[in-house]
Design an enzyme around this catalytic site. Structure first.
Site: not given
Length: 221
Positions: A86-88
């Site tokens: 997951v890219k945050i």
């Protein structure tokens, strides 16, 4: 060093996979839009297609900027496939989301990192990857590779396990420089990897070898 491809184009991902060098994929909303992919359901279906092509890590970016929204999106994205990361974004709520993901066994890629301080925050929150944007730093007259070197030095001293994922890579030269600077991963378009193949002496040498072979064959005949 790992090679990730920065695209949502399935043909480019397949080509990189066929080369035997692909370790993963990064995407973002802009890359999805470039492929005319829109709507949550279509975007997630596209991520699933990418995950079918490669067994490497695939970064899927959240759209929310509030903590609860990012937590909700992260929980949904990781259901797509086991190799989803997951890219945050590197914002205050993003760091909270990174810490929450770490506590809940969700691997993360902290994106839009432009300083060593931001990289420290990401590592402290347990990010799997941190993504400094090299090309964009160069665009404003600073040295992007210096940032990679600084982060690599800090992580080595402090024993952080977060991997440095050099993003906004625009050329083969960038890839080589990132490797020298201590990046664990680079992500870039297929065209940047293609440029690594090219050298005039290789072309000249191959042409000579083939010409000599042809000449030898004609003598034998």
């Amino acid at each position: 060093m790992k090679f990730f491809i920065d695209t949502a184009n399935l043909d480019d991902i397949r080509e990189a996979e066929s080369l035997g060098i692909l370790d993963g994929v990064t995407t973002n909303p802009s890359l999805m839009a470039k492929e005319n992919i829109s709507g949550d359901e279509n975007v997630r279906a596209h991520y699933a297609k990418i995950c079918e092509i490669t067994g490497g890590d695939v970064s899927a970016e959240v759209i929310s900027t509030d903590l609860e929204g990012m937590k909700r999106e992260a929980s949904e994205l990781v259901k797509i496939a086991d190799n989803i990361v997951v890219k945050i974004p590197m914002i205050r709520e993003g760091v909270k989301a990174l810490a929450w993901c770490t506590e809940n066994g969700i691997r993360t890629n902290c994106t839009l990192v432009f300083s060593p301080g931001q990289a420290i925050l990401a590592a402290k929150a347990g990010a799997t990857y941190v993504s400094p944007f090299i090309g964009r730093i160069d665009d404003i007259g600073w040295e992007g590779m210096t940032l990679i070197s600084d982060i690599a030095e800090i992580y080595a001293i402090q024993g952080f396990e977060t991997e440095i994922l050099a993003a906004s890579i625009r050329s083969g030269k960038h890839i080589v420089e990132a490797a020298k600077a201590g990046a664990d991963v680079v992500t870039c378009p297929l065209s940047s990897y293609d440029s690594l193949f090219k050298h005039p002496l290789t072309d000249i040498g191959l042409e000579k070898f083939l010409a000599d072979h042809k000449k030898a064959q004609s003598v034998v005949s």
